[in-house]
Write a protein that holds these residues in place. Structure first.
Motif, PDB file in Angstrom:
ATOM      1  N   PHE A 226       0.800  -1.226   0.000  1.00  0.00           N
ATOM      2  CA  PHE A 226       0.000   0.000   0.000  1.00  0.00           C
ATOM      3  C   PHE A 226       0.832   1.276   0.000  1.00  0.00           C
ATOM      4  N   LEU A 227       2.125   1.150   0.257  1.00  0.00           N
ATOM      5  CA  LEU A 227       3.003   2.318   0.101  1.00  0.00           C
ATOM      6  C   LEU A 227       2.980   2.786  -1.362  1.00  0.00           C
TER       7      LEU A 227
ATOM      8  N   ARG B  94       6.655  10.861  -6.322  1.00  0.00           N
ATOM      9  CA  ARG B  94       5.258  10.801  -6.744  1.00  0.00           C
ATOM     10  C   ARG B  94       5.227  10.910  -8.263  1.00  0.00           C
TER      11      ARG B  94
ATOM     12  N   VAL C 218       3.249   4.839   8.988  1.00  0.00           N
ATOM     13  CA  VAL C 218       2.428   4.095   9.948  1.00  0.00           C
ATOM     14  C   VAL C 218       3.223   3.809  11.230  1.00  0.00           C
ATOM     15  N   GLY C 219       4.530   3.612  11.084  1.00  0.00           N
ATOM     16  CA  GLY C 219       5.343   3.180  12.223  1.00  0.00           C
ATOM     17  C   GLY C 219       6.066   4.313  12.932  1.00  0.00           C
TER      18      GLY C 219
ATOM     19  N   VAL D 235      15.213   8.460   5.788  1.00  0.00           N
ATOM     20  CA  VAL D 235      14.685   8.274   4.431  1.00  0.00           C
ATOM     21  C   VAL D 235      14.838   9.627   3.750  1.00  0.00           C
TER      22      VAL D 235
ATOM     23  N   PHE E 292      -0.656  -0.005  15.337  1.00  0.00           N
ATOM     24  CA  PHE E 292       0.397   0.962  15.652  1.00  0.00           C
ATOM     25  C   PHE E 292      -0.154   2.245  16.272  1.00  0.00           C
TER      26      PHE E 292
ATOM     27  N   ILE F 198       9.951  -5.729  15.232  1.00  0.00           N
ATOM     28  CA  ILE F 198       8.956  -5.940  14.169  1.00  0.00           C
ATOM     29  C   ILE F 198       8.710  -7.443  13.968  1.00  0.00           C
TER      30      ILE F 198
ATOM     31  N   PHE G 229       8.992  11.560   8.120  1.00  0.00           N
ATOM     32  CA  PHE G 229       7.993  10.484   8.065  1.00  0.00           C
ATOM     33  C   PHE G 229       6.970  10.762   6.965  1.00  0.00           C
TER      34      PHE G 229
ATOM     35  N   HIS H 248      -5.372   1.947  -1.229  1.00  0.00           N
ATOM     36  CA  HIS H 248      -4.458   2.391  -0.170  1.00  0.00           C
ATOM     37  C   HIS H 248      -5.202   2.551   1.157  1.00  0.00           C
TER      38      HIS H 248
ATOM     39  N   ARG I 279      -4.383   0.236   4.385  1.00  0.00           N
ATOM     40  CA  ARG I 279      -3.728   0.963   5.481  1.00  0.00           C
ATOM     41  C   ARG I 279      -4.571   0.879   6.754  1.00  0.00           C
TER      42      ARG I 279
ATOM     43  N   LEU J 234       5.757  -4.440   5.910  1.00  0.00           N
ATOM     44  CA  LEU J 234       5.926  -4.149   7.337  1.00  0.00           C
ATOM     45  C   LEU J 234       7.290  -4.587   7.845  1.00  0.00           C
TER      46      LEU J 234
ATOM     47  N   THR K 104      14.605   1.353   8.091  1.00  0.00           N
ATOM     48  CA  THR K 104      14.601   2.802   8.275  1.00  0.00           C
ATOM     49  C   THR K 104      15.077   3.168   9.685  1.00  0.00           C
TER      50      THR K 104
ATOM     51  N   LEU L 186      17.878   5.747  11.726  1.00  0.00           N
ATOM     52  CA  LEU L 186      17.556   6.771  12.728  1.00  0.00           C
ATOM     53  C   LEU L 186      18.468   6.592  13.954  1.00  0.00           C
TER      54      LEU L 186
HETATM   55  C1  HEM Z   1      12.940   6.157  11.456  1.00  0.00           C
HETATM   56  C2  HEM Z   1      12.162   5.242  11.011  1.00  0.00           C
HETATM   57  C3  HEM Z   1      11.227   5.438   9.854  1.00  0.00           C
HETATM   58  C4  HEM Z   1      11.227   6.383   8.866  1.00  0.00           C
HETATM   59  C5  HEM Z   1      12.202   7.541   8.668  1.00  0.00           C
HETATM   60  C6  HEM Z   1      10.103   6.091   8.010  1.00  0.00           C
HETATM   61  C7  HEM Z   1       9.756   6.846   6.916  1.00  0.00           C
HETATM   62  C8  HEM Z   1       8.643   6.631   6.142  1.00  0.00           C
HETATM   63  C9  HEM Z   1       8.244   7.450   5.025  1.00  0.00           C
HETATM   64  C10 HEM Z   1       9.030   8.655   4.509  1.00  0.00           C
HETATM   65  C11 HEM Z   1       7.101   6.938   4.526  1.00  0.00           C
HETATM   66  C12 HEM Z   1       6.234   7.471   3.409  1.00  0.00           C
HETATM   67  C13 HEM Z   1       6.854   7.438   2.046  1.00  0.00           C
HETATM   68  C14 HEM Z   1       5.997   8.179   1.061  1.00  0.00           C
HETATM   69  O1  HEM Z   1       5.195   9.061   1.422  1.00  0.00           O
HETATM   70  O2  HEM Z   1       6.140   7.876  -0.146  1.00  0.00           O
HETATM   71  C15 HEM Z   1       6.770   5.784   5.340  1.00  0.00           C
HETATM   72  C16 HEM Z   1       5.685   4.986   5.137  1.00  0.00           C
HETATM   73  C17 HEM Z   1       5.465   3.834   5.839  1.00  0.00           C
HETATM   74  N1  HEM Z   1       6.151   3.372   6.944  1.00  0.00           N
HETATM   75 FE1  HEM Z   1       7.721   4.236   7.784  1.00  0.00          FE
HETATM   76  N2  HEM Z   1       9.460   4.992   8.491  1.00  0.00           N
HETATM   77  C18 HEM Z   1      10.101   4.564   9.623  1.00  0.00           C
HETATM   78  C19 HEM Z   1       9.768   3.511  10.434  1.00  0.00           C
HETATM   79  C20 HEM Z   1       8.725   2.669  10.214  1.00  0.00           C
HETATM   80  C21 HEM Z   1       8.373   1.563  11.068  1.00  0.00           C
HETATM   81  C22 HEM Z   1       9.057   1.184  12.380  1.00  0.00           C
HETATM   82  C23 HEM Z   1       7.331   0.953  10.492  1.00  0.00           C
HETATM   83  C24 HEM Z   1       6.669  -0.256  11.084  1.00  0.00           C
HETATM   84  C25 HEM Z   1       5.637  -0.703  10.990  1.00  0.00           C
HETATM   85  C26 HEM Z   1       6.988   1.697   9.276  1.00  0.00           C
HETATM   86  C27 HEM Z   1       5.961   1.410   8.404  1.00  0.00           C
HETATM   87  C28 HEM Z   1       5.587   2.192   7.343  1.00  0.00           C
HETATM   88  C29 HEM Z   1       4.480   1.863   6.455  1.00  0.00           C
HETATM   89  C30 HEM Z   1       3.585   0.650   6.554  1.00  0.00           C
HETATM   90  C31 HEM Z   1       4.409   2.893   5.514  1.00  0.00           C
HETATM   91  C32 HEM Z   1       3.404   3.034   4.377  1.00  0.00           C
HETATM   92  C33 HEM Z   1       2.366   4.050   4.753  1.00  0.00           C
HETATM   93  C34 HEM Z   1       1.420   4.343   3.633  1.00  0.00           C
HETATM   94  O3  HEM Z   1       1.781   4.192   2.457  1.00  0.00           O
HETATM   95  O4  HEM Z   1       0.286   4.729   3.936  1.00  0.00           O
HETATM   96  N3  HEM Z   1       7.864   2.724   9.150  1.00  0.00           N
HETATM   97  N4  HEM Z   1       7.712   5.629   6.317  1.00  0.00           N
END
Ligand code: HEM
Length: 404
Positions: A78-79, A289, A349-350, A284, A97, A141, A341, A86, A90, A234, A241, A245
């Motif tokens: 779904f990312l 897009r 989500v995380g 990240v 979470f 995780i 994020f 999506h 989601r 997931l 990521t 950090l």
């Molecule tokens: C420092 C740690 C993290 C950073 C910097 C980070 C960063 C990001 C970013 C930038 C996106 C969106 C990308 C976009 O908009 O194209 C994203 C989406 C996501 N992240 Fe993280 N993330 C981190 C940790 C985590 C963790 C621990 C999880 C655990 C479950 C996670 C799960 C997700 C998921 C499932 C998405 C998709 C959300 C969506 O598309 O609606 N992330 N993350």
């Protein structure tokens, strides 16, 4: 591209990994601009923030005119999806979470982190990446999903190869989504989770994989392919990521002893320190897009199918938004928001889980490790542009104290 646009090949050069920020400042100043036909760059905070929230800017990256297409088994997570799929997928995951659920994980995360510090105390150097920043989020995780941590070497291998697929389509980088290694890693990940899902279908447990399987069985909300794709997303997003950090944060603290001291004297600053690390050295660095239909970013025309690379790491140091953006300051007022994020419907989500893991890791690092310093040759960066962080970060110390 204008005469003052920075040379993207210099940025792609591995020599820029140590400190890409002077180049990123030039990208930001020149942005938004066209790198090549169908490829645009945005680095200003306002532009990145607007694009991330714009429903005409698609996350379905395969729509790009530049997309080389993915070979091998297809699982779209779904990312990489837009509404309505999506939103539907989601929604099933965010429940796991919420702030309340994440807060309950604190004792277990603290116990795991304590364990890693105590293991390091038996050695004379602390290799932060492999002994703390990588195993901590991976273990957390794995436990949440219900995946055996003993298989970590497999995940490390597959995730490392898959992280290539997140690289931007910049000239000078190989067409990453099509790389053979990544295709094989994706196929192996899918086979692994297909077996695990079958096992949880037979005997459900109280874990996220079982919950997704139950959601799949209780109606048409989730297909088997979607369950698989969500599991792979997931496990990857959950650790590839956060490792950066934690490592980027430890490095920033080592490079700024005054800030380390401030945090040691006042551990209540730890949440603010986490936000400052996220802003100062984004784990990240970019996302993208694809335009649905013609439009504009600022005054720059965008055509249907154009790919816009959003330089989150550059946006986080935009002087229009942050005072003294190149200064690492754990007491920085929390008003302005970094984009580490993301923002809008794909906001991570995380985020809460990552913040908690990093806070505990930083608290322990500043309060338990006596006289930490970077070992000679102790720092080596990963080659990736998108997932930015050290591959090796070796710290020398006088002592690592046990919990009182
Ligand atoms: C420092 C740690 C993290 C950073 C910097 C980070 C960063 C990001 C970013 C930038 C996106 C969106 C990308 C976009 O908009 O194209 C994203 C989406 C996501 N992240 Fe993280 N993330 C981190 C940790 C985590 C963790 C621990 C999880 C655990 C479950 C996670 C799960 C997700 C998921 C499932 C998405 C998709 C959300 C969506 O598309 O609606 N992330 N993350």
């Amino acid at each position: 591209m204008t005469a003052d646009s920075p040379d993207i090949t210099r940025f792609v050069d591995p020599a820029s990994r140590l400190d890409p920020y002077p180049l990123l400042a030039r990208f930001r100043a020149a942005s938004p601009y066209v790198v090549s036909d169908g490829l645009l760059v945005a680095g200003r905070h306002a532009d990145c923030s607007a694009v991330l929230r714009d429903p005409r800017m698609s996350s379905e990256r395969y729509r790009s005119r530049l997309s080389p297409g993915v070979k091998g088994p297809r699982t779209r997570n779904f990312l990489d999806l837009d509404p309505p799929d999506h939103t539907r997928l989601r929604r099933l995951v965010v429940k796991a979470f919420t702030p309340r659920v994440v807060a309950k994980l604190e004792p277990r995360i603290r116990e795991l982190t304590e364990g890693l510090f105590q293991e390091a105390a038996r050695r004379d150097r602390f290799e932060i990446v492999s002994e703390l920043a990588y195993p901590l989020p991976l273990r957390v995780i794995c436990e949440l999903l219900g995946v055996p941590f003993e298989d970590r070497d497999l995940f490390e291998d597959w995730s490392g190869k898959l992280s290539e697929t997140l690289e931007p389509p910049f000239p000078g980088l190989v067409a990453p989504r099509a790389s053979t290694d990544a295709v094989r890693a994706r196929a192996e990940f899918i086979t692994y989770f297909r077996e695990l899902i079958a096992e949880r279908r037979r005997s459900p447990r109280d874990d996220l994989v079982s919950h997704l399987v139950q959601a799949e069985e209780s109606g048409d909300r989730l297909s088997e392919t979607e369950t698989l794709a969500t599991c792979v997303l997931l496990i990857n997003a959950g650790h590839e990521t956060t490792v950066n950090l934690i490592s980027n944060g430890v490095l920033a603290l080592l490079n700024h002893p005054d800030q380390l001291k401030l945090l040691r004297e006042n551990p209540a600053l730890a949440p603010a320190a986490v936000e400052e690390v996220l802003r100062y050295d984004a784990p990240v660095q970019m996302t993208s897009r694809v335009a649905r239909g013609d439009g504009h970013i600022g005054s720059l025309p965008v055509r249907d199918g154009d790919t816009v690379v959003l330089m989150l790491g550059a946006a986080n140091r935009d002087p229009e938004v942050f005072d003294e953006p190149d200064t690492f300051d754990v007491t920085r007022p929390q008003g302005a928001k970094h984009l580490s994020f993301s923002a809008g419907p794909h906001f991570c989500v995380g985020a809460g889980l990552a913040r908690l893991e990093a806070r505990i890791a930083f608290e322990l690092f500043v309060t338990r490790v006596a006289a930490p310093s970077l070992a000679e040759d102790g720092l080596m960066y990963k080659p990736n542009l998108t997932l930015r962080g050290p591959d090796r970060l070796t710290v020398l110390f006088d002592d690592i104290q046990a919990p009182s």
